[in-house]
Design an enzyme around this catalytic site. Structure first.
Site, short mmCIF file in Angstrom:
data_model
loop_
_atom_site.label_atom_id
_atom_site.label_comp_id
_atom_site.label_asym_id
_atom_site.label_seq_id
_atom_site.Cartn_x
_atom_site.Cartn_y
_atom_site.Cartn_z
N ARG A 88 -17.83 -22.14 -27.75
CA ARG A 88 -18.98 -21.58 -28.24
C ARG A 88 -20.00 -22.94 -28.85
NH1 ARG A 88 -14.73 -18.39 -29.98
NH2 ARG A 88 -14.76 -16.11 -29.63
N ASP A 148 -12.90 -10.42 -34.67
CA ASP A 148 -11.76 -10.95 -34.38
C ASP A 148 -10.49 -10.15 -34.99
OD1 ASP A 148 -12.79 -13.05 -33.34
OD2 ASP A 148 -13.25 -14.30 -35.14
N ARG A 151 -10.01 -7.36 -32.60
CA ARG A 151 -8.97 -7.84 -31.19
C ARG A 151 -7.70 -7.81 -31.64
NH1 ARG A 151 -13.73 -11.99 -29.51
NH2 ARG A 151 -14.76 -10.59 -28.28
N HIS A 175 -15.15 -18.97 -36.46
CA HIS A 175 -14.87 -18.09 -35.28
C HIS A 175 -14.84 -18.86 -33.98
CE1 HIS A 175 -15.57 -14.44 -32.49
NE2 HIS A 175 -16.78 -15.06 -32.14
C1 LMR Z 1 -17.06 -13.43 -28.95
O1 LMR Z 1 -15.90 -13.74 -29.50
O2 LMR Z 1 -16.83 -12.19 -28.06
C2 LMR Z 1 -18.54 -13.82 -29.07
O3 LMR Z 1 -18.34 -14.89 -29.85
C3 LMR Z 1 -18.76 -14.36 -27.71
C4 LMR Z 1 -18.15 -15.55 -27.04
O4 LMR Z 1 -18.86 -16.31 -26.41
O5 LMR Z 1 -16.93 -15.31 -27.17
#
Ligand code: LMR
Length: 312
Positions: A88, A148, A151, A175
């Site tokens: 990222r 996050d 997921r 992140h």
């Molecule tokens: C994600 O976590 O899906 C976003 O931050 C996009 C990425 O590039 O991972």
């Protein structure tokens, strides 16, 4: 309530769609720089309204920020997504300029808005939007923690063969690979997750969560959109309905967790004023160390942005 979504790519369009069909806002403006793109996506969302039964008006505009005037909340999704093999952070030089110019336009037309940043690298783009907008920290935040934790919760639900609705979790930090999932604060229907899953399986899920975005980039050749767009819409909902939801959100820390001036994901109360309160957890030594690693990483990338700004 009027909500603007800047960037009509996959994430922005998904966010606008969720805002519309769940009637989170009654007026949604989708903005893009590509001629006709936002107009087309917004028209498509509007034409779905008789099928999915909603009446939120969605309009699209090409770079015409006057149409966004008076927005209560603005979601910034603009910028390039990463491609396989990229982190990222590799997006910083391109996305920093985009986020800066979008933020300038946003605050010019909606000085009272609350801004939610989705562009990557997330924590540092939140910093970029904050210093450009000069708004109080409560009104500039980044979306990543909901994504996050979603997921993490989805992987746990799959492993335990239970509903994802019953998994509660919090996650902190940046992140990226240094994010800090907190098994101590993860429960399944109120039961500590550590009572239901073997340590090695939990650790594998934590690792998969850290690489959750990258897993999708590898599969699709570009980054994810359904979960990121829906997560941003959930933050908008908490604000416009003053729900006071407790979510992990990226915000500038001002002394909390012993950290000052760094943008990191932490649990907050989200309501009509934006960040109503930063919640401070009693972290143990190991968790503190992981958060410190994450802080150091985000701080390094913030310094890269400072250098970009100094030479601009
Ligand atoms: C994600 O976590 O899906 C976003 O931050 C996009 C990425 O590039 O991972």
């Amino acid at each position: 309530m009027k909500v603007t979504v800047v960037g009509a790519g996959n994430v922005g369009a998904t966010c606008a769609d969720v805002l519309a069909y769940r009637e989170i806002a009654n007026e949604i403006v989708l903005v893009d720089i590509k001629e006709g793109f936002a107009e087309g996506k917004a028209l498509d969302i509007w034409q779905k309204s008789p099928i999915n039964l909603y009446d939120s008006r969605t309009v699209g505009v090409t770079n015409d920020y006057s149409r966004t005037a008076g927005s209560d909340v603005v979601v910034i999704t603009s910028g390039l997504p990463r491609k396989p093999g990229m982190s990222r952070d590799d997006l910083i030089s391109t996305n920093a300029g985009i986020v800066k110019s979008v933020t300038e336009n946003v605050v010019k037309h909606s000085p009272d808005a609350i801004i939610i940043v989705v562009s990557n690298p997330l924590d540092v783009m939140t910093y970029a939007a904050h210093i450009t907008s000069k708004l109080p920290r409560a009104r500039v935040m980044g979306m990543a923690g909901i994504l996050d934790t979603a997921r993490y919760r989805a992987f746990l639900a799959e492993e335990l063969n239970v509903s994802p609705k019953d998994i509660q979790a919090v996650l902190m930090g940046g992140h990226g690979d240094t994010m800090v999932p907190l098994p101590r604060y993860t429960t399944v229907g109120g039961i500590p997750v550590t009572e239901l899953i073997a340590e090695d399986k939990l650790n594998a899920i934590i690792e998969r969560t850290k690489n959750g975005g990258g897993e999708l980039v590898k599969l699709m050749g570009t980054s994810a959109w359904y979960a990121p767009g829906s997560a941003a819409a959930q933050m908008v909902e908490a604000i416009v309905k003053d729900q006071r939801r407790v979510f992990p959100v990226c915000v500038k820390l001002e002394g909390e967790y012993g950290i000052d001036g760094v943008y990191l994901g932490v649990p907050v109360i989200l309501g009509k004023n934006g960040i109503e309160k930063v919640l401070e957890l009693q972290l143990n030594e190991e968790e503190k160390q992981l958060l410190e690693v994450s802080r150091g990483h985000v701080k390094d990338v913030m310094e890269v942005l400072d250098k970009i700004n100094a030479t601009a």
